[in-house]
Design a protein around this motif. Structure first.
Motif, PDB file in Angstrom:
ATOM      1  N   ASP A 152      41.025  41.643  36.257  1.00  0.00           N
ATOM      2  CA  ASP A 152      39.934  42.305  36.979  1.00  0.00           C
ATOM      3  C   ASP A 152      39.494  43.575  36.260  1.00  0.00           C
ATOM      4  OD1 ASP A 152      40.169  40.302  38.836  1.00  0.00           O
ATOM      5  OD2 ASP A 152      41.080  41.549  40.388  1.00  0.00           O
ATOM      6  N   ILE A 153      40.455  44.290  35.699  1.00  0.00           N
ATOM      7  CA  ILE A 153      40.126  45.505  34.941  1.00  0.00           C
ATOM      8  C   ILE A 153      39.290  45.129  33.725  1.00  0.00           C
ATOM      9  CG2 ILE A 153      41.070  47.438  33.626  1.00  0.00           C
ATOM     10  CD1 ILE A 153      43.620  47.165  35.426  1.00  0.00           C
ATOM     11  N   ARG A 154      39.719  44.104  33.016  1.00  0.00           N
ATOM     12  CA  ARG A 154      38.980  43.645  31.838  1.00  0.00           C
ATOM     13  C   ARG A 154      37.565  43.208  32.214  1.00  0.00           C
ATOM     14  NH1 ARG A 154      42.289  40.062  29.848  1.00  0.00           N
ATOM     15  NH2 ARG A 154      41.492  38.471  31.239  1.00  0.00           N
ATOM     16  N   GLU A 209      32.670  55.721  39.358  1.00  0.00           N
ATOM     17  CA  GLU A 209      32.264  55.619  40.763  1.00  0.00           C
ATOM     18  C   GLU A 209      31.974  54.171  41.128  1.00  0.00           C
ATOM     19  OE1 GLU A 209      28.948  58.263  41.270  1.00  0.00           O
ATOM     20  OE2 GLU A 209      30.163  60.041  40.911  1.00  0.00           O
ATOM     21  N   GLN A 210      31.268  53.463  40.249  1.00  0.00           N
ATOM     22  CA  GLN A 210      30.943  52.057  40.522  1.00  0.00           C
ATOM     23  C   GLN A 210      32.191  51.183  40.515  1.00  0.00           C
ATOM     24  OE1 GLN A 210      27.931  51.262  37.577  1.00  0.00           O
ATOM     25  NE2 GLN A 210      26.291  52.096  38.844  1.00  0.00           N
ATOM     26  N   LEU A 211      33.085  51.431  39.553  1.00  0.00           N
ATOM     27  CA  LEU A 211      34.324  50.656  39.503  1.00  0.00           C
ATOM     28  C   LEU A 211      35.171  50.893  40.750  1.00  0.00           C
ATOM     29  CD1 LEU A 211      35.406  51.141  35.782  1.00  0.00           C
ATOM     30  CD2 LEU A 211      34.521  49.061  36.830  1.00  0.00           C
ATOM     31  N   SER A 212      35.287  52.144  41.152  1.00  0.00           N
ATOM     32  CA  SER A 212      36.124  52.432  42.318  1.00  0.00           C
ATOM     33  C   SER A 212      35.509  51.838  43.582  1.00  0.00           C
ATOM     34  CB  SER A 212      36.369  53.934  42.469  1.00  0.00           C
ATOM     35  OG  SER A 212      35.172  54.624  42.669  1.00  0.00           O
ATOM     36  N   GLN A 213      34.195  51.821  43.689  1.00  0.00           N
ATOM     37  CA  GLN A 213      33.540  51.175  44.837  1.00  0.00           C
ATOM     38  C   GLN A 213      33.784  49.672  44.818  1.00  0.00           C
ATOM     39  OE1 GLN A 213      32.039  52.179  47.635  1.00  0.00           O
ATOM     40  NE2 GLN A 213      32.665  54.230  47.029  1.00  0.00           N
ATOM     41  N   ARG A 214      33.749  49.119  43.629  1.00  0.00           N
ATOM     42  CA  ARG A 214      33.964  47.676  43.466  1.00  0.00           C
ATOM     43  C   ARG A 214      35.348  47.282  43.987  1.00  0.00           C
ATOM     44  NH1 ARG A 214      33.093  44.779  37.710  1.00  0.00           N
ATOM     45  NH2 ARG A 214      34.013  42.781  38.172  1.00  0.00           N
ATOM     46  N   ILE A 273      42.805  52.212  32.864  1.00  0.00           N
ATOM     47  CA  ILE A 273      43.630  51.004  32.965  1.00  0.00           C
ATOM     48  C   ILE A 273      44.920  51.319  33.713  1.00  0.00           C
ATOM     49  CG2 ILE A 273      44.997  49.336  31.627  1.00  0.00           C
ATOM     50  CD1 ILE A 273      42.777  49.717  29.389  1.00  0.00           C
ATOM     51  N   ARG A 274      45.570  52.411  33.347  1.00  0.00           N
ATOM     52  CA  ARG A 274      46.832  52.782  33.995  1.00  0.00           C
ATOM     53  C   ARG A 274      46.645  53.082  35.475  1.00  0.00           C
ATOM     54  NH1 ARG A 274      50.491  56.944  31.340  1.00  0.00           N
ATOM     55  NH2 ARG A 274      51.935  55.995  32.784  1.00  0.00           N
ATOM     56  N   ILE A 275      45.577  53.793  35.815  1.00  0.00           N
ATOM     57  CA  ILE A 275      45.315  54.115  37.224  1.00  0.00           C
ATOM     58  C   ILE A 275      45.063  52.835  38.013  1.00  0.00           C
ATOM     59  CG2 ILE A 275      43.644  55.177  38.794  1.00  0.00           C
ATOM     60  CD1 ILE A 275      43.356  57.401  36.603  1.00  0.00           C
ATOM     61  N   ALA A 276      44.227  51.970  37.471  1.00  0.00           N
ATOM     62  CA  ALA A 276      43.915  50.716  38.162  1.00  0.00           C
ATOM     63  C   ALA A 276      45.173  49.857  38.314  1.00  0.00           C
ATOM     64  CB  ALA A 276      42.827  49.969  37.413  1.00  0.00           C
ATOM     65  N   GLN A 277      45.982  49.775  37.277  1.00  0.00           N
ATOM     66  CA  GLN A 277      47.233  49.014  37.368  1.00  0.00           C
ATOM     67  C   GLN A 277      48.161  49.609  38.417  1.00  0.00           C
ATOM     68  OE1 GLN A 277      48.479  48.962  33.091  1.00  0.00           O
ATOM     69  NE2 GLN A 277      49.052  46.868  33.616  1.00  0.00           N
TER      70      GLN A 277
END
Length: 151
Positions: free
Chosen positions: A71-73, A91-96, A59-63
């Motif tokens: 979007d994170i949720r 990997e899938q989240l970062s590609q998304r 969560i912190r990295i994405a924020q």
């Protein structure tokens, strides 16, 4: 605050805050938003599974890179049984999020490198705007900062 033992399965909210570097109030907020979860003890105290550390880190990295909490949720909600993301999930989240991040990087580079004069907003209040966007010609192409939007 006592440091949790490496094999401690559950953490108090204070231990999770200390270990993750996130304020207790932020953890409570994340929980209200459905980003993390806890169980309650008989004394109504929160207990977090140790793997919530990884979820909080994600969560912190994405924020930090500007991914909105909604979007994170949404991404975390797609994980079966609310599990904590593993390597393949990450990997899938970062590609998304890659295309969105690439666009954001492009816009930031534009702001840094190209927009020291008129951005085509139509204000015509800077002396250079009259040269770069005479008579608000860019306004015919739509609302907003046209040079920024269209490049």
């Amino acid at each position: 605050m006592e440091t949790p033992k490496w094999n401690q399965a559950e953490l108090t909210v204070g231990q999770l805050a200390t270990r993750s570097g996130v304020a207790v109030s932020a953890l409570h907020f994340y929980e209200r938003q459905g980003l993390i979860s806890s169980r309650r003890t008989a004394g109504n105290q929160r207990r977090y599974r140790r793997d919530m550390l990884r979820r909080v880190a994600l969560i912190r990295i994405a924020q930090r890179v500007g991914i909105p909490l909604a979007d994170i949720r949404d991404a975390l909600d797609e994980l079966p049984d609310g599990r904590t993301p593993g390597r393949r999930d990450w990997e899938q989240l970062s590609q998304r999020w890659r295309a969105e991040l690439d666009q954001r990087i492009h816009r930031l580079q534009q702001l840094r490198d190209e927009f020291s004069d008129c951005i085509g907003c139509g204000c015509l209040s800077i002396d250079r705007c009259r040269l770069a966007n005479p008579h608000d010609a860019l306004g015919d192409r739509g609302a907003g900062p046209r040079r920024l939007i269209e490049s």
